[in-house]
Design a protein around this motif. Structure first.
Motif, PDB file in Angstrom:
ATOM      1  N   ASP A 260      12.865  20.793  21.151  1.00  0.00           N
ATOM      2  CA  ASP A 260      13.592  21.176  19.934  1.00  0.00           C
ATOM      3  C   ASP A 260      12.853  20.750  18.672  1.00  0.00           C
ATOM      4  O   ASP A 260      13.203  21.155  17.563  1.00  0.00           O
ATOM      5  CB  ASP A 260      15.002  20.566  19.936  1.00  0.00           C
ATOM      6  N   PHE A 261      11.863  19.874  18.850  1.00  0.00           N
ATOM      7  CA  PHE A 261      11.063  19.424  17.706  1.00  0.00           C
ATOM      8  C   PHE A 261       9.622  19.941  17.829  1.00  0.00           C
ATOM      9  O   PHE A 261       8.726  19.446  17.156  1.00  0.00           O
ATOM     10  CB  PHE A 261      11.080  17.888  17.619  1.00  0.00           C
ATOM     11  N   ALA A 262       9.448  20.942  18.706  1.00  0.00           N
ATOM     12  CA  ALA A 262       8.089  21.414  18.986  1.00  0.00           C
ATOM     13  C   ALA A 262       7.449  22.078  17.777  1.00  0.00           C
ATOM     14  O   ALA A 262       6.227  22.094  17.647  1.00  0.00           O
ATOM     15  CB  ALA A 262       8.114  22.380  20.171  1.00  0.00           C
ATOM     16  N   ASP A 263       8.272  22.624  16.868  1.00  0.00           N
ATOM     17  CA  ASP A 263       7.704  23.326  15.712  1.00  0.00           C
ATOM     18  C   ASP A 263       7.334  22.375  14.585  1.00  0.00           C
ATOM     19  O   ASP A 263       6.832  22.803  13.547  1.00  0.00           O
ATOM     20  CB  ASP A 263       8.729  24.331  15.147  1.00  0.00           C
ATOM     21  N   VAL A 264       7.654  21.099  14.739  1.00  0.00           N
ATOM     22  CA  VAL A 264       7.447  20.193  13.607  1.00  0.00           C
ATOM     23  C   VAL A 264       6.376  19.159  13.920  1.00  0.00           C
ATOM     24  O   VAL A 264       6.140  18.810  15.079  1.00  0.00           O
ATOM     25  CB  VAL A 264       8.761  19.473  13.187  1.00  0.00           C
ATOM     26  N   ASP A 265       5.770  18.688  12.851  1.00  0.00           N
ATOM     27  CA  ASP A 265       4.806  17.599  12.977  1.00  0.00           C
ATOM     28  C   ASP A 265       5.561  16.346  13.460  1.00  0.00           C
ATOM     29  O   ASP A 265       6.718  16.146  13.087  1.00  0.00           O
ATOM     30  CB  ASP A 265       4.217  17.346  11.581  1.00  0.00           C
ATOM     31  N   PRO A 266       4.924  15.481  14.260  1.00  0.00           N
ATOM     32  CA  PRO A 266       5.620  14.268  14.726  1.00  0.00           C
ATOM     33  C   PRO A 266       6.218  13.422  13.588  1.00  0.00           C
ATOM     34  O   PRO A 266       7.223  12.754  13.775  1.00  0.00           O
ATOM     35  CB  PRO A 266       4.526  13.492  15.461  1.00  0.00           C
ATOM     36  N   HIS A 267       5.604  13.468  12.409  1.00  0.00           N
ATOM     37  CA  HIS A 267       6.148  12.689  11.285  1.00  0.00           C
ATOM     38  C   HIS A 267       7.534  13.166  10.869  1.00  0.00           C
ATOM     39  O   HIS A 267       8.279  12.430  10.215  1.00  0.00           O
ATOM     40  CB  HIS A 267       5.235  12.798  10.060  1.00  0.00           C
TER      41      HIS A 267
ATOM     42  N   ARG B 129       0.807  -1.219   0.000  1.00  0.00           N
ATOM     43  CA  ARG B 129       0.000   0.000   0.000  1.00  0.00           C
ATOM     44  C   ARG B 129       0.843   1.274   0.000  1.00  0.00           C
ATOM     45  O   ARG B 129       1.757   1.433   0.803  1.00  0.00           O
ATOM     46  CB  ARG B 129      -0.894   0.030   1.225  1.00  0.00           C
ATOM     47  N   SER B 130       0.495   2.154  -0.928  1.00  0.00           N
ATOM     48  CA  SER B 130       1.077   3.494  -0.937  1.00  0.00           C
ATOM     49  C   SER B 130      -0.026   4.428  -1.399  1.00  0.00           C
ATOM     50  O   SER B 130      -1.126   3.972  -1.737  1.00  0.00           O
ATOM     51  CB  SER B 130       2.273   3.552  -1.888  1.00  0.00           C
ATOM     52  N   LEU B 131       0.282   5.709  -1.441  1.00  0.00           N
ATOM     53  CA  LEU B 131      -0.743   6.647  -1.867  1.00  0.00           C
ATOM     54  C   LEU B 131      -1.143   6.387  -3.328  1.00  0.00           C
ATOM     55  O   LEU B 131      -2.264   6.613  -3.726  1.00  0.00           O
ATOM     56  CB  LEU B 131      -0.160   8.064  -1.721  1.00  0.00           C
ATOM     57  N   GLY B 132      -0.165   5.897  -4.117  1.00  0.00           N
ATOM     58  CA  GLY B 132      -0.467   5.599  -5.524  1.00  0.00           C
ATOM     59  C   GLY B 132      -0.210   6.770  -6.445  1.00  0.00           C
ATOM     60  O   GLY B 132      -0.308   6.647  -7.660  1.00  0.00           O
ATOM     61  N   TYR B 133       0.088   7.905  -5.868  1.00  0.00           N
ATOM     62  CA  TYR B 133       0.460   9.074  -6.681  1.00  0.00           C
ATOM     63  C   TYR B 133       1.362   9.940  -5.817  1.00  0.00           C
ATOM     64  O   TYR B 133       1.454   9.726  -4.599  1.00  0.00           O
ATOM     65  CB  TYR B 133      -0.782   9.874  -7.128  1.00  0.00           C
ATOM     66  N   LEU B 134       2.043  10.887  -6.440  1.00  0.00           N
ATOM     67  CA  LEU B 134       2.939  11.748  -5.669  1.00  0.00           C
ATOM     68  C   LEU B 134       2.247  13.063  -5.351  1.00  0.00           C
ATOM     69  O   LEU B 134       1.817  13.773  -6.265  1.00  0.00           O
ATOM     70  CB  LEU B 134       4.224  12.007  -6.453  1.00  0.00           C
ATOM     71  N   ASP B 135       2.125  13.356  -4.082  1.00  0.00           N
ATOM     72  CA  ASP B 135       1.516  14.617  -3.661  1.00  0.00           C
ATOM     73  C   ASP B 135       2.623  15.666  -3.537  1.00  0.00           C
ATOM     74  O   ASP B 135       3.235  15.833  -2.485  1.00  0.00           O
ATOM     75  CB  ASP B 135       0.814  14.416  -2.310  1.00  0.00           C
ATOM     76  N   TRP B 136       2.879  16.335  -4.660  1.00  0.00           N
ATOM     77  CA  TRP B 136       4.041  17.235  -4.695  1.00  0.00           C
ATOM     78  C   TRP B 136       3.936  18.337  -3.641  1.00  0.00           C
ATOM     79  O   TRP B 136       4.953  18.840  -3.151  1.00  0.00           O
ATOM     80  CB  TRP B 136       4.206  17.846  -6.092  1.00  0.00           C
ATOM     81  N   ALA B 137       2.720  18.712  -3.285  1.00  0.00           N
ATOM     82  CA  ALA B 137       2.551  19.805  -2.315  1.00  0.00           C
ATOM     83  C   ALA B 137       3.138  19.437  -0.956  1.00  0.00           C
ATOM     84  O   ALA B 137       3.539  20.303  -0.185  1.00  0.00           O
ATOM     85  CB  ALA B 137       1.071  20.157  -2.179  1.00  0.00           C
ATOM     86  N   SER B 138       3.172  18.138  -0.662  1.00  0.00           N
ATOM     87  CA  SER B 138       3.698  17.737   0.652  1.00  0.00           C
ATOM     88  C   SER B 138       5.065  17.064   0.551  1.00  0.00           C
ATOM     89  O   SER B 138       5.496  16.383   1.479  1.00  0.00           O
ATOM     90  CB  SER B 138       2.705  16.817   1.364  1.00  0.00           C
TER      91      SER B 138
ATOM     92  N   SER C 167       2.008  18.976   5.010  1.00  0.00           N
ATOM     93  CA  SER C 167       0.998  18.035   5.501  1.00  0.00           C
ATOM     94  C   SER C 167       1.563  16.622   5.385  1.00  0.00           C
ATOM     95  O   SER C 167       2.555  16.408   4.682  1.00  0.00           O
ATOM     96  CB  SER C 167      -0.309  18.160   4.688  1.00  0.00           C
ATOM     97  N   HIS C 168       0.931  15.704   6.080  1.00  0.00           N
ATOM     98  CA  HIS C 168       1.474  14.345   6.163  1.00  0.00           C
ATOM     99  C   HIS C 168       0.361  13.320   6.021  1.00  0.00           C
ATOM    100  O   HIS C 168      -0.797  13.621   6.294  1.00  0.00           O
ATOM    101  CB  HIS C 168       2.178  14.127   7.510  1.00  0.00           C
ATOM    102  N   VAL C 169       0.740  12.108   5.626  1.00  0.00           N
ATOM    103  CA  VAL C 169      -0.191  10.971   5.623  1.00  0.00           C
ATOM    104  C   VAL C 169       0.360   9.958   6.635  1.00  0.00           C
ATOM    105  O   VAL C 169       1.550   9.663   6.624  1.00  0.00           O
ATOM    106  CB  VAL C 169      -0.259  10.325   4.225  1.00  0.00           C
ATOM    107  N   SER C 170      -0.491   9.478   7.496  1.00  0.00           N
ATOM    108  CA  SER C 170      -0.037   8.504   8.503  1.00  0.00           C
ATOM    109  C   SER C 170      -0.064   7.095   7.936  1.00  0.00           C
ATOM    110  O   SER C 170      -1.040   6.705   7.293  1.00  0.00           O
ATOM    111  CB  SER C 170      -0.969   8.530   9.715  1.00  0.00           C
ATOM    112  N   TRP C 171       0.999   6.364   8.209  1.00  0.00           N
ATOM    113  CA  TRP C 171       1.030   4.930   7.889  1.00  0.00           C
ATOM    114  C   TRP C 171       1.271   4.241   9.222  1.00  0.00           C
ATOM    115  O   TRP C 171       2.420   4.083   9.642  1.00  0.00           O
ATOM    116  CB  TRP C 171       2.122   4.629   6.874  1.00  0.00           C
TER     117      TRP C 171
END
Ligand SMILES: Cc1cc2nc3c(=O)[nH]c(=O)nc-3n(C[C@H](O)[C@H](O)[C@H](O)COP(=O)(O)O)c2cc1C
Length: 574
Positions: free
Chosen positions: A257-264, A51-60, A307-311
């Motif tokens: 130190d990682f507070a500004d970033v998404d956990p991903h 399983r993958s997204l199946g396409y590339l989400d260039w925005a992310s 933005s992120h996609v969770s796996w």
């Protein structure tokens, strides 16, 4: 047909967005089941890709460069041209005089291990290549140095930024902690740390990405070892420490130190390597985690994607394969004979930076048998011979080889056993009709067996996700891991170690191919069970963990190649 690596495979199942994805493994209770189940779930099948997204989400698309804003930077000289150690001498490292531990040589180590090797440009798009290869060129691996007090460096923790060829100072140690660090490490040594950002690979590859991160970490281990060897230095993976300790030593567990970033966008600890200008006869028992925690930390991690996609399966397998502290293992048994000598006198620094994956192979180049045997010989572990001397364990991976064009060798399927102790177990499970004949001119110590004579170009292409490079090389191969028993007996964290070993094997092949005037490519996209079926493997006692191809390259003339550090020269020339 389109190369599925460069254009990601379209998953036949629905992509899963957001944070609410349900994992097939969430019911699995123990870590071993989670890891085995992850592996099963992320197989590519002839009729269905993992399983993958199946396409590339260039925005992310994730930023390939991590930086820590506010951290002081130490600019490194670009000095690798000054290093003329011939590639052949890396196989007899006692002959390479050790360079001193200073700014220039630390700079060379990082340039050759993790630095940029070129920029590529096509239709206005530009992307960087690095000395360490990476699935999809997504580069999940980050590099760190933990240095004692040196001229130009205060003792502390530094993060390497390949684009800017600099070390960002994340942590400085108090004088007493600096002294403790110096005492804890062998003389004239320091630590290199590696971590992975799983999201960088998951952005493109979805669930299978965790495997690719481990391959890439393995490649990076080997690039560190080769770079150290070219400097006349030794390097050893610290096997006993836990992932908690590695995370603390690299500052990966510093939530603020990682507070500004998404956990991903956070980093997962991989390992620490002791790099020393002399032979390492002992390894640190304690890791001074508290002293490093108590250091003065600066810098805030940059956000990599909007933005992120969770796996979820990736988070689950990462947790299940988290390494506890373990006893320092004894050193492994090794191949008793010295390595076959390589005729390549090209500087290792040149080969390392010219290394490229080939997009296409010519389907014509024939390798001399001697070259083929030399490449295979260098896949065997030996004491004090890089890169294998950095790993403490005996080989867990062997190779099923499709020989297409090797002079004097019949085309067909071959098996390379990298450890004689595996012979009976493999012979018991591989197809009963296999020949098990050693080629007449093969050096005796190489446990190479012809299993079947046939033209297997089409088969090789099919099992490598239909990629033509697997058929058009002189040979291609699948790496067969001693899988479930290793994980059950040694610990679930070995799931990652097996992929690391595959990555190290891959890096040997990449450089051996360059040394032989041909080229190679790692192949992470393959149909797992189709390869198992071909060999007669059932169940998960043995599993195929990585493919590789070697042959005469066809250059893609559409791509423009630009030098790696034109944007930094001439101010940085060492
Ligand atoms: C783990 C791994 C898997 C890879 N899988 C494939 C693959 O299936 N097909 C392919 O054409 N290239 C594959 N590659 C090659 C990468 O695309 C290549 O390393 C990357 O684009 C960077 O280019 P470079 O190796 O020339 O620096 C793989 C590389 C690695 C390290």
């Amino acid at each position: 047909m389109a190369n599925p690596e460069r254009l990601p495979p379209t998953s036949s199942s629905l992509p899963r967005h957001g944070h609410d994805a349900v994992s097939e493994t969430s019911g699995a209770a123990d870590p071993i089941s989670i890891a085995l189940s992850y592996h099963q779930q992320t197989k590519h099948h002839l009729d269905r890709y993992a399983r993958s997204l199946g396409y590339l989400d260039w925005a992310s698309q994730p930023d390939p460069f991590r930086t820590f804003e506010g951290a002081m930077r130490v600019e490194l000289p670009l000095a690798a041209d000054s290093l003329i150690t011939p590639f052949a001498d890396l196989h007899t490292p006692v002959t390479v005089p050790a360079r001193p531990l200073d700014l220039t040589n630390i700079a060379i180590l990082f340039e050759l291990a993790l630095g940029l090797s070129a920029w590529k440009e096509f239709r206005g798009n530009r992307w960087a290549l690095r000395c360490d290869p990476s699935s999809g060129n997504l580069h999940p691996t980050e590099g760190y140095a933990i240095l004692p007090t040196l001229r130009h460096f205060e003792a502390g923790v530094y993060h390497y930024v390949s684009r800017d060829h600099c070390l960002e100072r994340r942590c400085t140690l108090e004088a007493s902690a600096a002294a403790e660090l110096a005492n804890a490490l062998p003389g004239d040594s320091f630590l290199v740390g590696l971590s992975s950002i799983h999201w960088r690979e998951a952005w493109k590859y979805g669930e299978r990405a965790f495997r690719y991160c481990q391959h890439d970490a393995g490649h990076a281990l080997a690039t560190v070892r080769y770079a150290a060897a070219a400097l006349g230095w030794s390097a050893l993976l610290l096997d006993a420490c836990s992932d908690d300790e590695v995370a603390a030593m690299l500052g990966l567990d510093r939530a603020a130190d990682f507070a500004d970033v998404d956990p991903h966008d956070r980093e997962h600890p991989d390992g620490l390597i002791v790099v020393s200008i002399g032979p390492v006869s002992w390894l640190p028992r304690t890791l001074l985690v508290e002293s490093v925690r108590g250091g003065q930390w600066t810098g805030r991690a940059n956000q990599l994607s909007s933005s992120h996609v969770s796996w979820d399966v990736i988070d689950e397998v990462a947790k299940a394969t988290w390494k506890p502290a373990t006893d320092e293992p004894g050193r492994a048994d090794n191949t008793p004979l010295p390595p076959l000598s390589s005729p390549c006198r090209t500087p290792a620094a040149t080969l390392i930076r010219q290394r490229r994956s080939c997009l296409a192979l010519d389907g014509q180049t024939t390798l001399p048998a001697e070259t083929f045997y030399c490449m295979l010989d260098h896949l065997l572990p030996r004491p004090e011979v890089p890169p294998w001397d950095m790993l403490s364990w005996s080989p867990q991976l062997h190779a099923g080889i499709f020989v297409h064009r090797v002079a004097g060798l019949a085309s067909g399927l071959y098996l390379l056993e990298r450890d004689p102790r595996i012979h009976d177990r493999l012979q018991a499970v591989l197809r009963p009709e296999f020949l098990w004949e050693q080629p007449a001119d093969c050096p005796e110590h190489l446990r190479l067996y012809c299993l079947k004579q046939a033209d297997l170009r089409r088969t090789a292409q099919i099992v490598s996700c239909h990629q033509e490079i697997a058929a058009d090389g002189a040979f291609s191969l699948g790496m067969i891991a001693d899988f479930s028993q290793t994980i059950r007996q040694k610990g679930t964290w070995w799931y990652r170690r097996l992929f690391w070993e595959a990555g190290v094997l891959g890096q040997v092949l990449y450089l051996e191919a360059e040394a032989a005037g041909v080229r190679s490519t790692g192949i992470g996209c393959y149909f797992d069970d189709a390869f198992h079926e071909l060999l007669g493997l059932a169940g998960n006692e043995f599993q195929d963990l990585y493919h590789f191809t070697v042959g005469g390259p066809v250059e893609d003339q559409r791509l423009m190649t630009l030098p790696p550090y034109a944007h930094l020269r001439p101010t940085r020339t060492g």
